[in-house]
Scaffold this active site. Structure first.
Site, PDB file in Angstrom:
ATOM      1  N   LEU A   1      -9.344  -3.278  -1.010  1.00  0.00           N
ATOM      2  CA  LEU A   1      -8.220  -4.321  -1.330  1.00  0.00           C
ATOM      3  C   LEU A   1      -8.452  -4.834  -2.796  1.00  0.00           C
ATOM      4  O   LEU A   1      -9.616  -5.221  -3.061  1.00  0.00           O
ATOM      5  CB  LEU A   1      -7.852  -5.441  -0.575  1.00  0.00           C
ATOM      6  CG  LEU A   1      -7.599  -4.794   0.960  1.00  0.00           C
ATOM      7  CD1 LEU A   1      -7.224  -5.919   1.916  1.00  0.00           C
ATOM      8  CD2 LEU A   1      -6.370  -4.002   1.046  1.00  0.00           C
TER       9      LEU A   1
ATOM     10  N   GLY B   1      -3.674  -6.075  -6.700  1.00  0.00           N
ATOM     11  CA  GLY B   1      -2.495  -5.365  -6.422  1.00  0.00           C
ATOM     12  C   GLY B   1      -2.038  -5.497  -5.079  1.00  0.00           C
ATOM     13  O   GLY B   1      -0.986  -5.861  -4.798  1.00  0.00           O
ATOM     14  N   HIS B   2      -2.918  -5.140  -3.955  1.00  0.00           N
ATOM     15  CA  HIS B   2      -2.817  -5.249  -2.674  1.00  0.00           C
ATOM     16  C   HIS B   2      -2.514  -6.665  -2.270  1.00  0.00           C
ATOM     17  O   HIS B   2      -1.498  -7.184  -1.594  1.00  0.00           O
ATOM     18  CB  HIS B   2      -3.942  -4.838  -1.783  1.00  0.00           C
ATOM     19  CG  HIS B   2      -4.084  -3.527  -2.067  1.00  0.00           C
ATOM     20  ND1 HIS B   2      -5.429  -2.669  -2.427  1.00  0.00           N
ATOM     21  CD2 HIS B   2      -3.625  -2.404  -1.667  1.00  0.00           C
ATOM     22  CE1 HIS B   2      -5.254  -1.482  -2.563  1.00  0.00           C
ATOM     23  NE2 HIS B   2      -4.355  -1.150  -1.991  1.00  0.00           N
TER      24      HIS B   2
ATOM     25  N   GLY C   1      -7.138   0.047   2.271  1.00  0.00           N
ATOM     26  CA  GLY C   1      -8.274  -0.515   1.976  1.00  0.00           C
ATOM     27  C   GLY C   1      -8.705  -0.580   0.630  1.00  0.00           C
ATOM     28  O   GLY C   1      -8.040  -0.401  -0.244  1.00  0.00           O
TER      29      GLY C   1
HETATM   30  O1  PAF Z   1      -0.522   3.572  -1.051  1.00  0.00           O
HETATM   31  C1  PAF Z   1      -1.188   3.787  -0.295  1.00  0.00           C
HETATM   32  O2  PAF Z   1      -2.136   3.009  -0.132  1.00  0.00           O
HETATM   33  C2  PAF Z   1      -0.871   4.851   0.765  1.00  0.00           C
HETATM   34  O3  PAF Z   1      -0.566   5.966   0.532  1.00  0.00           O
HETATM   35  C3  PAF Z   1      -0.566   4.328   2.131  1.00  0.00           C
HETATM   36  C4  PAF Z   1       1.072   3.808   1.678  1.00  0.00           C
HETATM   37  C5  PAF Z   1      -0.952   3.084   2.858  1.00  0.00           C
HETATM   38  C6  PAF Z   1      -0.258   5.485   3.131  1.00  0.00           C
HETATM   39  O4  PAF Z   1      -1.435   5.756   3.586  1.00  0.00           O
END
Ligand code: PAF
Length: 307
Positions: A54, A57-58, A52
């Site tokens: 976000l 990048g996400h 989360g």
């Molecule tokens: O990169 C992340 O946000 C976290 O390490 C992941 C891969 C969601 C695992 O909790």
């Protein structure tokens, strides 16, 4: 649409709710069933695991999943097992409403937002350890971190049986650990690496950038400058890792009182430390600026002289 429930530090949505485009699940079974049904219909499913908070990048991971797959599932779960006892699990930002809105805007089909109890029932006793790849770089500074990551990602791969999963190169060691774990445990899933998204001044996007004061934020821009300067030096023929490390250390320390955890140049897959750059390699660093620990990395490749 059901509203979210607060669950201590971990705010979770324990009910299932849906809009025209997006369904949000707090429980495993209905989420898995939605994905299995899409796969029965011949749809290619992409998975974007996140904690989360976000940012761009996400969103780039979600967009890559949208381009390459017919359906997209995202997960939002601040995973306690990857935080050390003195780390920021409680303080980690959890803007659930804004995150769900961002997912809706990006046309995510399903969001899985489990509670800690759902992911780790009191009687669970299993964790996943990936050898060697976790022993250097961030490994010694964050004991247990990569076991927590490998365990939660393995669980997510089982809960959401997607065809491909999308991870950012910003967390380069994590990416190599997940690739190895998925191959070793025979998960039938493709791991797709997506390039780091940067702010205009070069700082790699991270949810933890929000912890930086304006002055620290200015200092933080020096990390990518140091990486790019070293990458350019390699292109111009410098192969001596000790010299490159010293150049980067000077640049980073000139920006302020930062604590450098490491600056390493490693083999891009095995993550073994190099002393000379004689082929493709990765420069990786971790630096603490105030209370904020930042990591970043860039690929490097020496110019091959011909003739
Ligand atoms: O990169 C992340 O946000 C976290 O390490 C992941 C891969 C969601 C695992 O909790």
């Amino acid at each position: 649409m059901a509203s979210g429930q607060r669950d201590g530090a971990a705010r979770t949505y324990s009910q299932t709710f849906s809009s025209a485009q997006m369904q949000v699940f707090g429980d495993i079974q209905p989420c898995r069933a939605a994905i299995e049904e899409a796969k029965r219909q011949g749809k290619l499913v992409g998975l974007v695991p996140t904690m989360g908070a976000l940012h761009a990048g996400h969103l780039s991971l979600i967009r890559a999943a949208r381009r390459q797959c017919d359906r997209v599932a995202a997960t939002i779960f601040v995973n306690p097992t990857q935080f050390g006892p003195n780390e920021d699990f409680q303080a980690y930002p959890r803007p659930m409403d804004a995150d769900l809105e961002a997912c809706r805007r990006e046309q995510v089909d399903w969001v899985f937002t489990p509670s800690v109890e759902c992911m780790y029932p009191a009687d669970s006793k299993t964790s996943v350890h990936v050898r060697d790849l976790t022993s250097g770089l961030c490994g010694p500074f964050r004991p247990g971190h990569f076991d927590g990551v490998a365990t939660v990602v393995a669980k997510l791969f089982n809960i959401l049986p997607a065809d491909a999963a999308f991870f950012g190169e910003k967390d380069y060691q994590q990416l190599q650990v997940i690739k190895r774990m998925a191959a070793d445990l025979n998960f039938p899933i493709e791991i797709v690496a997506c390039p780091t998204v940067r702010e205009p001044d070069g700082l790699a996007m991270s949810s933890r950038n929000a912890y930086l004061s304006p002055k620290q934020r200015e200092q933080a821009a020096n990390l990518s400058r140091a990486l790019f300067t070293a990458a350019e030096a390699v292109r111009r023929g410098e192969t001596n890792v000790a010299k490159l490390q010293s150049m980067m250390r000077d640049l980073i320390q000139s920006a302020g009182p930062n604590q450098i955890d490491y600056i390493e140049i490693v083999h891009p897959q095995s993550l073994a430390r190099l002393t000379r750059v004689e082929g493709p390699a990765r420069i990786c660093l971790a630096v603490r600026i105030g209370a904020c620990r930042l990591i970043d990395n860039v690929p490097v490749e020496p110019t091959r002289l011909t003739g």
